[in-house]
Write a protein that holds these residues in place. Sequence first.
Motif, short mmCIF file in Angstrom:
data_model
loop_
_atom_site.label_atom_id
_atom_site.label_comp_id
_atom_site.label_asym_id
_atom_site.label_seq_id
_atom_site.Cartn_x
_atom_site.Cartn_y
_atom_site.Cartn_z
N VAL A 203 -9.23 -0.35 -4.99
CA VAL A 203 -7.78 -0.22 -5.23
C VAL A 203 -7.60 0.62 -6.50
O VAL A 203 -8.21 0.34 -7.53
N VAL A 204 -6.80 1.68 -6.39
CA VAL A 204 -6.61 2.61 -7.52
C VAL A 204 -5.12 2.91 -7.70
O VAL A 204 -4.28 2.52 -6.87
N ASP A 205 -4.82 3.64 -8.79
CA ASP A 205 -3.42 3.98 -9.04
C ASP A 205 -3.02 5.29 -8.37
O ASP A 205 -1.87 5.50 -8.02
N VAL B 153 0.85 -1.20 0.00
CA VAL B 153 0.00 0.00 0.00
C VAL B 153 0.88 1.24 0.00
O VAL B 153 1.78 1.39 0.84
N ALA B 154 0.61 2.14 -0.96
CA ALA B 154 1.35 3.41 -1.00
C ALA B 154 0.67 4.43 -0.09
O ALA B 154 1.31 5.09 0.72
N GLU B 155 -0.62 4.55 -0.22
CA GLU B 155 -1.40 5.46 0.63
C GLU B 155 -2.88 5.12 0.50
O GLU B 155 -3.27 4.28 -0.32
N ALA C 199 2.90 -3.64 -7.15
CA ALA C 199 2.22 -4.47 -6.14
C ALA C 199 0.83 -4.88 -6.62
O ALA C 199 0.21 -4.16 -7.41
N THR C 200 0.36 -6.03 -6.14
CA THR C 200 -1.02 -6.44 -6.44
C THR C 200 -1.78 -6.37 -5.12
O THR C 200 -1.32 -6.90 -4.10
N VAL D 141 -7.69 2.83 -1.89
CA VAL D 141 -6.30 2.46 -1.56
C VAL D 141 -5.43 2.52 -2.81
O VAL D 141 -5.79 1.98 -3.86
N VAL D 142 -4.27 3.17 -2.69
CA VAL D 142 -3.33 3.26 -3.81
C VAL D 142 -2.26 2.18 -3.64
O VAL D 142 -1.64 2.08 -2.58
#
Length: 513
Positions: A486-488, A433-435, A460-461, A454-455
Amino acid sequence: MNQTNLYAALRASFPADLDATAIETGDGPLAPGYYTWRDLERGSAMLANLLQSLELPEGARVAVQTEKSVEALMLYLAVIRAGYVYLPLNTAYQAAEIEYFVGNAEPSVVVCTRRNFGWVSKIAFRAGTKNVFTLDDDGSGSLLDRAAMHSDRHVVSSRCGDDLAAILYTSGTTGRSKGAMLSHANLLSNARVLHGYWGWRGDDVLIHALPIFHVHGLFVASHGALLAGAKMIWFGKFDPRAVLGQLPRATVFMGVPTLYVRLLAEPGLGHAACAHMRLFIAGSAPLLPETFNAWRTRTGHTILERYGMSETAMLTSNPYDIHHSERRAGTVGFPLPGVGLRVHDDQGHEVAAGGVGNIEVRGPNVFAGYWRMPEKTAEEFTADGWFKTGDVGKVAVDGYVSIVGRSKDLIISGGYNVYPAEIEEHINQMPGVAESAVVGVPHRDFGEAVVAVVVRKAGATLDGSAIGAELKAKIANFKVPKAVFVVDELPRNAMGKVQKNLLREAHKALFAG
Ligand code: MCA
Ligand code: AMP
């Protein structure tokens, strides 16, 4: 008996016939039963004697995470009458949450269910708590076993109004929960004001279907009935059909809006079922005008909406006497007697009637500050001593107060508060998770629902449902997002700030149905 101790004031209102029924149980998980006023007096006396036999330090905290039962109410009364500080904890809280509260409050006594004794006692002993008791909703457990060895006579401890009666944890915008310190005087003044304002009577019968670990069920509802010497019909858990079955015997009902939404879904709800009712009260979250109107059409009753906070107990209420002034949908009525309420802009200037700004309050009901957080306390009060509620609202020219938003980043789901920062912190710690950004979106049942966006880190998956499952193992279930996307990347403004309003807009139809 000392009248400044909240219990002494409640006890003084018990009816002359102590053998009359004070609380009737029977539905849901609670066994059918009748508790008299004498039972409340004797049961709380034995528990108070047990607590005092432990030779706890002055101002000792008693932390309680148990299912709802009349014995749990007796425990609350016992803590108050013995002069200690009651610390109620939501039954949904899990280990990490309990560890924080116990570590922060350093209670001398912890009471939990028998099922949770293993992990709760470990946390408590590690934090230095010497006494851990158990209490289940059928009354079993070490607490009542030990209390049974004590006298059922107890002299109420002398307390001055400023002495602490309870600490209620309320989550903070930046993550960590803060313990709002409420005194005997805060609680008693509020209970007395509501007693008069809502016209409580000795022959009232209150349907008590709320949890007793928050202000609404523990203080507003229980104190209201006890101070009136009025009977309660007690539900361990809210069950719309069971409540409907008891309405013909009751006069007062209190609920968060979700309870009204669920009752409206019952085909049996109508004028006849509510013919004996005097008052329906709603609060803890915004009551939608459509719920207000549907209730009036279906039952002939106009819900009285009021507004309050853990830090202040009740602040405003729509009027009781509808012949004098109306109960207005979408408003929370007028400041209660003794409560000062003003609307200021961000620069601290008074906003003219009808204008929107920050709601600030003061009065005998306003708390003393946050437990061991003097800086946080100072931040939440203005220089001239008003408490900043974090609610955004307006006062109409004719005095009705409306809440139009919140400056605090808070989601209220089914009457429970969820702070996005806390959930984001958990998600951000997960691998890949990035953020993340957590927002509230409209929900037909809970009013608002928690949604997480969630980014993923590059390469990562991530799986939204796995994130939800992981959260469920760590935090109270009502805080777990009802959907995880889950988004970019997250939408940001020119300053780089996440635009949560765009996320709310994008997902607003998810649960509105
Ligand atoms: C339960 N669930 C929820 C909530 N409650 N999800 C979101 N928000 C909620 N409030 C989920 C659980 O996580 C679970 O999901 C599933 O619903 C079933 O759980 P259960 O416990 O059986 O739910 P329930 O019995 O149907 O509870 C709904 C409820 C309850 C009766 C509306 O939330 C409730 O009693 N709310 C009242 C809270 C209250 O008293 N607030 C006052 C705060 P899963 O199965 O997926 O795990 S005092 C306050 O705010 C101020 C001072 C004031 O003004 O009063
Ligand atoms: P808590 O501190 O958990 O008790 O939550 C208090 C918050 O609940 C307030 O600051 C308001 O944001 C909200 N609240 C309580 N009653 C109402 C109401 N009738 N309408 C809208 N919001 C409410």
